[in-house]
Motif scaffolding. Structure first.
Motif, short mmCIF file in Angstrom:
data_model
loop_
_atom_site.label_atom_id
_atom_site.label_comp_id
_atom_site.label_asym_id
_atom_site.label_seq_id
_atom_site.Cartn_x
_atom_site.Cartn_y
_atom_site.Cartn_z
N LEU A 223 7.07 9.77 2.13
CA LEU A 223 8.07 8.88 2.69
C LEU A 223 9.17 8.56 1.69
N ALA A 224 8.82 8.35 0.43
CA ALA A 224 9.77 8.26 -0.69
C ALA A 224 10.83 7.18 -0.55
N ASP A 225 10.57 6.16 0.25
CA ASP A 225 11.50 5.04 0.29
C ASP A 225 11.19 4.14 -0.91
N PRO A 226 12.17 3.84 -1.77
CA PRO A 226 11.89 3.09 -3.00
C PRO A 226 11.40 1.67 -2.76
N PHE A 227 11.56 1.16 -1.54
CA PHE A 227 11.11 -0.19 -1.25
C PHE A 227 9.67 -0.22 -0.73
N LEU A 228 9.10 0.94 -0.45
CA LEU A 228 7.70 1.00 -0.05
C LEU A 228 6.83 0.88 -1.30
N SER A 229 5.64 0.35 -1.12
CA SER A 229 4.72 0.16 -2.24
C SER A 229 4.07 1.48 -2.65
N ARG A 230 3.76 1.57 -3.94
CA ARG A 230 2.96 2.71 -4.42
C ARG A 230 1.50 2.54 -4.04
N LYS A 231 1.11 1.30 -3.75
CA LYS A 231 -0.27 1.05 -3.32
C LYS A 231 -0.38 1.42 -1.85
N PRO A 232 -1.46 2.07 -1.47
CA PRO A 232 -1.50 2.68 -0.14
C PRO A 232 -1.97 1.75 0.97
N LEU A 233 -1.53 2.10 2.16
CA LEU A 233 -2.18 1.66 3.39
C LEU A 233 -3.29 2.66 3.67
N VAL A 234 -4.39 2.22 4.23
CA VAL A 234 -5.53 3.12 4.44
C VAL A 234 -5.86 3.21 5.93
N PHE A 235 -5.84 4.42 6.43
CA PHE A 235 -6.24 4.71 7.81
C PHE A 235 -7.64 5.32 7.78
N SER A 236 -8.53 4.81 8.63
CA SER A 236 -9.91 5.29 8.64
C SER A 236 -10.44 5.26 10.07
N PRO A 237 -11.63 5.85 10.30
CA PRO A 237 -12.17 5.86 11.67
C PRO A 237 -12.56 4.46 12.13
N ALA A 238 -12.41 4.21 13.42
CA ALA A 238 -12.88 2.99 14.07
C ALA A 238 -13.80 3.40 15.22
N PRO A 239 -14.64 2.49 15.71
CA PRO A 239 -15.56 2.84 16.79
C PRO A 239 -14.85 3.42 18.00
N GLY A 240 -15.52 4.34 18.69
CA GLY A 240 -14.97 4.93 19.90
C GLY A 240 -13.79 5.83 19.67
N GLU A 241 -13.76 6.55 18.55
CA GLU A 241 -12.67 7.46 18.20
C GLU A 241 -11.34 6.73 18.02
N GLY A 242 -11.43 5.45 17.62
CA GLY A 242 -10.23 4.70 17.33
C GLY A 242 -9.79 4.90 15.89
N VAL A 243 -8.78 4.16 15.50
CA VAL A 243 -8.23 4.24 14.14
C VAL A 243 -8.13 2.83 13.57
N ARG A 244 -8.61 2.66 12.34
CA ARG A 244 -8.55 1.38 11.66
C ARG A 244 -7.48 1.44 10.57
N LEU A 245 -6.66 0.40 10.52
CA LEU A 245 -5.61 0.31 9.52
C LEU A 245 -5.90 -0.87 8.60
N ASP A 246 -5.98 -0.60 7.30
CA ASP A 246 -6.16 -1.65 6.31
C ASP A 246 -4.92 -1.67 5.42
N PRO A 247 -4.07 -2.72 5.54
CA PRO A 247 -2.86 -2.75 4.72
C PRO A 247 -3.15 -2.99 3.25
N GLY A 248 -4.32 -3.59 2.93
CA GLY A 248 -4.67 -3.83 1.54
C GLY A 248 -3.54 -4.50 0.78
#
Length: 539
Positions: free
Chosen positions: A81-106
């Motif tokens: 993405l390389a936008d200088p205002f975005l953090s170097r620390k990541p957002l994490v996408f992982s599996p959620a129940p029922g083939e869903g997606v979990r987002l952890d902004p951390g």
């Protein structure tokens, strides 16, 4: 040029008519979660995507300023993405129940979801991901979390903008049927691009060098429909002072596109059926058949099967018209393409204004011409008028912002965007810090809650969403969906700056009074006020 999107995880089936009405089914392809760029300070990045294959395999995907690479569908290389205002620390996408997606902004970039700050992990169901979810990162970049159909990419876009699963399937259907002589019935809502598909079929057919004639049956006076289509002899009706060729003969050797075919009068339906059966037409006032060689493509936004039951449409004609039945998904089913479509239409307008330079900023640190909150609203909007509405709104928005450094909504467009609620799944609201998975079974179904009952419960609980959910006996997450689907309710994120400022002044900064007057969550309203820089002892 236009574009289309995905239809869930079922294989898209169209029918090939003629003898036996053979069913033709595409090879089934696996839908995978994906992130598509809907807005970026560098507009050429819009449309790039990241496939979240690891999530299907039970692993995490970390997304930050520097990793991983997003790439345009079909392109061999990409970049972060390389936008200088975005953090170097990541957002994490992982599996959620029922083939869903979990987002952890951390500790990564601030994530706005539905106009509210995501304060902790949040799980999206597969159904919510399939609808498309706008994620606003650091007020700069908008990503759409959706399901992507990933068969082999189409090399020729056929004049259509977009890389979503739906447009890919439409392109494949066009390739399947274009070189055949069977009639095609294109079904889709108003403004969804049905004529564009008809033209693409013609351009890929053996008739591409012959005429393409487009006719809107809904715009032809009933009493003139037969003469306009099949021609007429001089004196055949009052006011007929010369022979009329008719659209069928004008399209001889080529393709005739009949839009709004469901509006054809009964007598015209009979004549259309005769043409499809014999290839002959009878001009009005004539008794000798005239042979024609026309590829017929029809389109409708009506439920022709219902009209057959009501006696307003002839079943044999439907069977003849739908030699190949092709569905166009509405724009709300392809949110991942909205950013790309908006920028395509924006370029058309900016070229007319001599301001196309706005789409080529010098670096990613520039303030986005399309503000991220506005881009997220465009993605979330329901678009009842589909692509045609998006194109018109794009033009109004750009012209209305001439001389401004960034696009802005005037009050009239603000009202238009608020006129129809978008489906905005997974709204985080105030308690998003606690992961909502696994979900607890509710005492009743959210679908059982009526609009008046929801409004009464919200008012009784002073717009405390958790208390309202407990009162109604449904999961808290369902409250957000019910509010989104109600035409009479809104959230703090929907309020305009002007309305918030005016209410703040009239209520003397009293947050409780503001929440009651505006009828939104008090806590979400407090966060919105702080983001705008308004100060109150009660916030």
């Amino acid at each position: 040029m236009d574009g289309f999107s995905h239809e869930g995880n079922m294989a898209d089936v169209s029918t090939l008519g003629a003898a036996g009405r053979e069913r033709v089914q595409e090879p089934r392809s696996r839908l995978v979660p994906a992130l598509t760029v809907a807005s970026h300070a560098l507009p050429h990045r819009v449309g790039e995507r990241l496939l979240l294959h690891p999530v299907l395999l039970g692993r995490e995907v970390a997304v930050s300023r520097n990793l991983p690479d997003f790439q345009r569908p079909g392109a061999p290389l990409g970049m972060p993405l390389a936008d200088p205002f975005l953090s170097r620390k990541p957002l994490v996408f992982s599996p959620a129940p029922g083939e869903g997606v979990r987002l952890d902004p951390g500790e990564g970039s601030k994530v706005m979801l539905g106009g509210e700050l995501l304060q902790g992990p949040w799980a999206f169901t597969r159904e919510e991901v399939a609808e498309g979810i706008a994620l606003e990162l650091a007020g700069r970049v908008v990503l759409v979390l959706h399901l992507a159909d990933v068969p082999a990419e189409t090399v020729d876009p056929l004049g259509m903008v977009g890389g979503g699963g739906g447009i890919q399937r439409v392109r494949r259907h066009i390739e399947q049927v274009a070189d055949l002589q069977v009639p095609v019935l294109v079904r889709g809502e108003t403004g969804s691009g049905k004529e564009l598909i008809a033209r693409a079929i013609h351009q890929r057919s053996k008739r591409r060098d012959q005429a393409f004639v487009s006719v809107n049956l809904g715009a032809i006076p009933r009493e003139l429909a037969a003469a306009e289509l099949f021609g007429a002899h001089k004196g055949a009706y009052t006011g007929s002072t010369r022979d009329r060729e008719g659209f069928f003969r004008a399209a001889h050797g080529g393709t005739l596109f009949l839009d709004e075919v469901g509006e054809a009068p009964p007598e015209v339906q009979v004549m259309l059926l005769r043409v499809l059966e014999t290839g002959d037409i009878y001009p009005v006032g004539g008794h000798t058949p005239v042979a024609t060689d026309v590829r017929l493509i029809a389109a409708t936004d009506a439920q022709l099967e219902e009209r057959i039951q009501d006696g307003r449409f002839k079943a044999p004609l439907l069977h003849r018209l739908s030699g190949y039945d092709l569905r166009v998904p509405p724009l709300r089913e392809r949110r991942e393409d909205i950013g790309l479509l908006f920028h395509h239409f924006a370029r058309e307008v900016l070229e007319e204004l001599g301001e196309v330079w706005r789409l080529t900023p010098e670096d990613a640190s520039a303030e986005p011409w399309l503000p991220a909150p506005l881009a997220a609203r465009l993605v979330r909007y329901a678009w009842p008028g589909n692509i045609r509405q998006l194109r018109n709104l794009s033009r109004q928005l750009i012209i209305g912002s001439r001389g401004q450094p960034r696009l802005r909504l005037d009050p009239r467009l603000e009202q238009e965007l608020e006129a129809a609620q978008a489906s905005r799944p997974g709204r985080p609201a105030e308690a998003a810090a606690a992961p909502p998975e696994p979900k607890v079974a509710s005492r009743r179904k959210a679908s059982e809650v009526t609009g008046p009952e929801l409004l009464a419960a919200l008012r009784a609980c002073a717009w405390d969403l958790k208390a309202t959910a407990d009162r109604l006996g449904i999961p808290r997450s369902s409250i957000y969906d019910l509010i989104d689907r109600s035409p009479n309710l809104r959230t703090a994120g929907d309020l305009s700056v002007e309305e918030l400022t005016r209410c703040y002044q009239e209520c003397g900064g009293d947050l409780e009074a503001m929440a009651q007057r505006l009828e939104v969550s008090k806590r979400a309203l407090g966060r919105r006020i702080k983001e705008l820089g308004l100060v109150s002892e009660n916030t």
